[in-house]
Design an enzyme around this catalytic site. Sequence first.
Site, PDB file in Angstrom:
ATOM      1  N   MET A 138      67.497  57.106  34.932  1.00  0.00           N
ATOM      2  CA  MET A 138      68.757  57.846  34.985  1.00  0.00           C
ATOM      3  C   MET A 138      68.578  59.107  35.822  1.00  0.00           C
ATOM      4  SD  MET A 138      69.819  57.627  30.963  1.00  0.00           S
ATOM      5  CE  MET A 138      69.466  56.161  29.989  1.00  0.00           C
TER       6      MET A 138
ATOM      7  N   HIS B  52      61.549  47.133  29.181  1.00  0.00           N
ATOM      8  CA  HIS B  52      62.780  47.608  29.804  1.00  0.00           C
ATOM      9  C   HIS B  52      62.657  49.103  30.087  1.00  0.00           C
ATOM     10  CE1 HIS B  52      67.045  47.182  30.813  1.00  0.00           C
ATOM     11  NE2 HIS B  52      67.202  48.401  30.306  1.00  0.00           N
TER      12      HIS B  52
ATOM     13  N   SER C 285      63.344  48.847  25.024  1.00  0.00           N
ATOM     14  CA  SER C 285      63.649  49.934  25.957  1.00  0.00           C
ATOM     15  C   SER C 285      62.782  51.133  25.642  1.00  0.00           C
ATOM     16  CB  SER C 285      65.119  50.334  25.854  1.00  0.00           C
ATOM     17  OG  SER C 285      65.346  51.547  26.553  1.00  0.00           O
TER      18      SER C 285
ATOM     19  N   MET D 257      76.327  45.916  29.566  1.00  0.00           N
ATOM     20  CA  MET D 257      76.176  47.112  28.745  1.00  0.00           C
ATOM     21  C   MET D 257      77.183  47.048  27.598  1.00  0.00           C
ATOM     22  SD  MET D 257      73.695  48.773  30.045  1.00  0.00           S
ATOM     23  CE  MET D 257      73.855  50.193  28.955  1.00  0.00           C
TER      24      MET D 257
ATOM     25  N   THR E 225      66.148  51.765  19.792  1.00  0.00           N
ATOM     26  CA  THR E 225      66.003  52.276  18.419  1.00  0.00           C
ATOM     27  C   THR E 225      65.545  51.190  17.462  1.00  0.00           C
ATOM     28  OG1 THR E 225      67.771  53.868  18.874  1.00  0.00           O
ATOM     29  CG2 THR E 225      67.198  53.492  16.563  1.00  0.00           C
TER      30      THR E 225
ATOM     31  N   MET F 101      70.120  53.439  36.823  1.00  0.00           N
ATOM     32  CA  MET F 101      71.400  54.124  36.607  1.00  0.00           C
ATOM     33  C   MET F 101      71.405  55.348  37.509  1.00  0.00           C
ATOM     34  SD  MET F 101      71.627  53.676  32.470  1.00  0.00           S
ATOM     35  CE  MET F 101      69.879  53.294  32.269  1.00  0.00           C
TER      36      MET F 101
ATOM     37  N   HIS G 220      66.087  49.180  35.021  1.00  0.00           N
ATOM     38  CA  HIS G 220      67.541  49.347  35.082  1.00  0.00           C
ATOM     39  C   HIS G 220      67.832  50.680  35.759  1.00  0.00           C
ATOM     40  CE1 HIS G 220      71.451  50.110  32.553  1.00  0.00           C
ATOM     41  NE2 HIS G 220      71.692  50.007  33.847  1.00  0.00           N
TER      42      HIS G 220
ATOM     43  N   ASP H 268      64.619  52.367  31.593  1.00  0.00           N
ATOM     44  CA  ASP H 268      65.906  52.971  31.940  1.00  0.00           C
ATOM     45  C   ASP H 268      65.683  54.173  32.854  1.00  0.00           C
ATOM     46  OD1 ASP H 268      67.865  51.398  30.427  1.00  0.00           O
ATOM     47  OD2 ASP H 268      66.801  52.146  28.671  1.00  0.00           O
TER      48      ASP H 268
END
Length: 220
Positions: free
Chosen positions: A39, A35, A10, A139, A200, A70, A68, A37
Amino acid sequence: MQQPVRIAPSILSADFAALGRDVAVITAAGADLIHVDVMDGHFVPNITIGPGVVKALRPHSHKPFDVHLMIAPVDPYVPDFVEAGADIISFHPEAGPHPHRTVQLIKSLGRKAGLVLNPGTPVSAVEPMIGDIDVILVMSVNPGFGGQSFIESQLAKIATLRRMIDASGRAIDLEVDGGITPETARQVVAAGADMLVAGTAVFRGGPKRYATNIAALRGP
């Protein structure tokens, strides 16, 4: 038959001042997917990136871009992310009134469609669309921020979804995102996952560690 586990780093945990470099390095280090993310500060309490950044990153990797969303609403932005280079577009059923229509839109544009289940979203949300989706993303933290701890109760959900996928006879990827470490990776793979999102755990230690970190997530 379950596929070998694939790792989707990610970029939420990457160096945002050097995203192109980090995407290129994790590609060379053995990532199976990238990946992304997205948002909006509305559907989740954080703001990240939009299709312009995805488009800028696309030349830095030949791997599939696993986007993804969100965000709410979803549908107006799907064409932009497709044009930017997304290969998989996953969204939350809570993000709009007609999730099946969103799946149809993604598929009509030639991309894989994924449905995302928050920790509080029941497995039953998948059932009406299991004949159409390509990915189920579980998730294992509440979405919005990286670096959270794995929620153990999601293991039972992963196992239930694996049984549903196998019973469907369809080639649906079962992806897990949140608190993935070499230790929790073993648990989720044992429960039935075949794609792992890790931020991470991949990016810690800097670029020289990326290959080692990805290998640790794959296990022996």
